[in-house]
Design an enzyme around this catalytic site. Structure first.
Site, mmCIF file in Angstrom:
data_model
loop_
_atom_site.group_PDB
_atom_site.id
_atom_site.type_symbol
_atom_site.label_atom_id
_atom_site.label_comp_id
_atom_site.label_asym_id
_atom_site.label_seq_id
_atom_site.Cartn_x
_atom_site.Cartn_y
_atom_site.Cartn_z
ATOM 1 N N SER A 208 0.827 -1.200 0.000
ATOM 2 C CA SER A 208 0.000 0.000 0.000
ATOM 3 C C SER A 208 0.866 1.256 0.000
ATOM 4 O O SER A 208 2.082 1.190 0.196
ATOM 5 C CB SER A 208 -0.900 0.019 1.247
ATOM 6 O OG SER A 208 -0.107 0.205 2.417
ATOM 7 N N LYS A 209 0.202 2.405 -0.189
ATOM 8 C CA LYS A 209 0.904 3.685 -0.134
ATOM 9 C C LYS A 209 1.554 3.865 1.233
ATOM 10 O O LYS A 209 2.662 4.398 1.351
ATOM 11 C CB LYS A 209 -0.061 4.832 -0.421
ATOM 12 C CG LYS A 209 0.600 6.209 -0.300
ATOM 13 C CD LYS A 209 -0.392 7.327 -0.488
ATOM 14 C CE LYS A 209 0.271 8.684 -0.280
ATOM 15 N NZ LYS A 209 0.735 8.887 1.106
ATOM 16 N N ARG A 210 0.875 3.429 2.278
ATOM 17 C CA ARG A 210 1.413 3.566 3.632
ATOM 18 C C ARG A 210 2.748 2.835 3.777
ATOM 19 O O ARG A 210 3.653 3.309 4.462
ATOM 20 C CB ARG A 210 0.393 3.030 4.640
ATOM 21 C CG ARG A 210 0.782 3.260 6.097
ATOM 22 C CD ARG A 210 -0.319 2.813 7.035
ATOM 23 N NE ARG A 210 -1.530 3.597 6.837
ATOM 24 C CZ ARG A 210 -2.677 3.337 7.447
ATOM 25 N NH1 ARG A 210 -2.773 2.308 8.276
ATOM 26 N NH2 ARG A 210 -3.735 4.098 7.228
ATOM 27 N N ASP B 192 5.309 5.092 2.271
ATOM 28 C CA ASP B 192 5.591 6.216 3.176
ATOM 29 C C ASP B 192 6.499 5.772 4.321
ATOM 30 O O ASP B 192 7.447 6.469 4.693
ATOM 31 C CB ASP B 192 4.285 6.779 3.752
ATOM 32 C CG ASP B 192 3.414 7.437 2.689
ATOM 33 O OD1 ASP B 192 3.947 7.766 1.611
ATOM 34 O OD2 ASP B 192 2.204 7.607 2.937
#
Length: 508
Positions: free
Chosen positions: A266-268, A271
């Site tokens: 995921s994007k998380r 990050d």
């Protein structure tokens, strides 16, 4: 393979940036199409008007262009099977939704979102799950439970309605998935999905997907495994519309997993781990989400790393250009299990493709960086420097950190190196070295080394000790490529000036 021409589609929704999982789906479709002399189609599935994001469609096109995945038919390219944006095909879908109602495969439903939410809440209170299906449909507000007159009155009064598929009972739906083999479903476990909504006069994904794939003569549907539960409904829709004979073959790709291997990437995760999960930068409310392009990755490296997330060529080879991937790709060698994303491996792929590029090409990229820093240097010098340091970097933008001393003299000196290397007889030797180097006629690495070696021998000092001090004077620390080549590139005058500056700045 059948005699039918291979036609595949990548069909993203313009609801935000394209995740690398979607990029891999596009890549696998592209490789499959090109391997079999077929067409790669880009279809924009924008039927969910509530989730539309401005700029997302342009982002999708730009991403594919950057990666070199040339679209044969699409909104920009045109084609005989257009329009390729679903919102421009409204009338087409309504016709088939009506046909399904007329033939008894679908029905009108008037239940409001609030009524359905209450049914779900009531079911949860009893620790049950509400489903709009064969068991509940006759107790609800739809054309199966209401009289024809009431249905007509509700529609004419402008009451919102949807068309739902009437899933048959006790039917086994099976197909051969090109990745997963035989898959089988029992319709008793399935609900009556919404196919069309009067509110926006648009179909849902399920109907639009089937109608478009049929009318666009799609031969193979290659998509992520999250769509596997939709397969029985889609097969039943082909059956209901009498299109079963031309139904495409399905292939459901494995998930791309987090670096830990647990759960979908995921994007998380990006990050948290400091790596991109999108092909290009995407502006969000809380800042810019980084893309592979802006992070310095080459498109061929991204294609290479994504190709090996779920597919393998059956050999030890890891590095491929796009033509090699097309030649070797086969759906049969796509794995069923999820593929773990490794950010360090991604960097490795970029470094390997960087090393594959001609020095001249890298030097032109590096010269752009130098120009932005206000440094104008001859391209021949930049090429030589690039060739000397490129093994030390993963990205072109890292070349500066490994070579800045070729273009500017050090303004400070590493204190640890000074303490360790600039001591004893070394400062005095360095002061004497400058005039010796003046005597070197041909300023090339071998002659520079011969001059220094002769002086070292004369003074009876250790070669390593002097070389470390010499490096400190030229670059400001204990780093960099071959020292004599550094001296050759920066030139006699600059080399001597840096030695004198170090002697003055560091002292004795």
């Amino acid at each position: 393979m059948t005699a039918q021409k291979v036609r595949v589609r990548f069909a993203p929704s313009p609801t935000g940036p394209l995740h690398i999982g979607g990029v891999r789906t596009a890549l696998f479709n592209y490789l499959f199409a090109k391997k079999h002399g077929g067409d790669f189609i880009l279809r924009i599935e924008d039927t969910d008007s509530t989730r539309f994001v401005e700029g997302a469609e342009e982002y999708i096109n730009e991403s594919l262009e950057w990666l070199g995945l040339t679209v044969d038919e699409g909104v920009k390219q045109g084609g005989e099977f257009g329009p390729y944006r679903q919102s421009e095909r409204r009338e087409i879908y309504k016709k088939y939704a009506d046909q399904l109602v007329e033939t008894g495969w679908a029905y009108y439903a008037f239940d409001t979102p609030e009524e359905l939410d209450k049914l779900r809440t009531d079911a949860e209170a009893e620790k049950k799950t509400f489903a709009y299906d064969m068991h509940s449909r006759l107790q609800l507000k739809n054309s199966l439970a209401l009289s024809d007159d009431e249905v007509k009155q509700r529609i004419e009064a402008g009451e919102p309605w949807v068309i739902r598929f009437k899933m048959p009972e006790d039917t086994i739906v099976e197909t051969k998935d090109l990745v997963r083999g035989e898959v089988k479903f029992n319709t008793n476990t399935l609900d009556d999905k919404v196919l069309y909504k009067s509110a926006d006069k648009l179909p849902t994904y399920h109907l639009a997907n089937i109608v478009d794939d049929h009318l666009m003569e799609i031969s193979h549907v290659i998509r992520g495994e999250e769509w596997l539960p939709s397969v029985p409904l889609h097969i039943m829709l082909y059956r209901a519309l009498n299109w079963e004979e031309t139904m495409p073959q399905f292939a459901h790709l494995p998930l791309i997993l987090k670096p830990t291997g647990k759960g979908k990437l995921s994007k998380r995760d990006g990050d948290k781990g400091g790596f991109p999960v999108f092909p290009l930068d995407w502006e969000m409310e809380d800042g810019i989400a980084p893309g592979y392009r802006e992070s310095g990755y080459f498109p061929e490296a991204v294609n290479n790393l994504l190709a090996l997330l779920g597919w393998n060529p059956g050999t030890e080879q890891e590095l491929f250009d796009i033509d090699e991937l097309i030649s070797l790709f086969s759906i049969e060698r796509v794995n069923k299990s999820g593929a773990r994303f490794d950010p360090e491996k991604a960097k490795w792929f970029n470094q390997q493709h960087l090393m594959r590029k001609p020095v001249e090409e890298l030097a032109l990229m590096f010269s752009d960086d130098l120009n932005e820093r206000g440094i104008a240097e001859d391209i021949a010098v930049i090429e030589k420097v690039t060739g000397m340091v490129r093994e030390r970097v993963n990205f072109v933008h890292e070349l500066w950190d490994q070579s800045f001393f070729f273009f500017e003299a050090p303004v400070e000196y590493d204190e640890k190196v000074v303490k360790k290397r600039w001591k004893g007889d070394v400062p005095a030797f360095m002061a004497e070295l400058a005039p010796e180097l003046e005597k070197v006629n041909e300023w090339v690495a071998d002659d520079i080394k011969a001059c220094i070696s002769s002086k070292i021998e004369e003074k009876g000092l250790g070669f390593g000790l002097v070389m470390n001090a010499f490096r400190l004077a030229l670059v400001g620390g204990g780093f960099g490529p071959d020292l004599m080549e550094i001296a050759e590139v920066i030139g006699k005058e600059e080399t001597i000036a840096r030695i004198k500056k170090a002697c003055e700045t560091i002292g004795s």
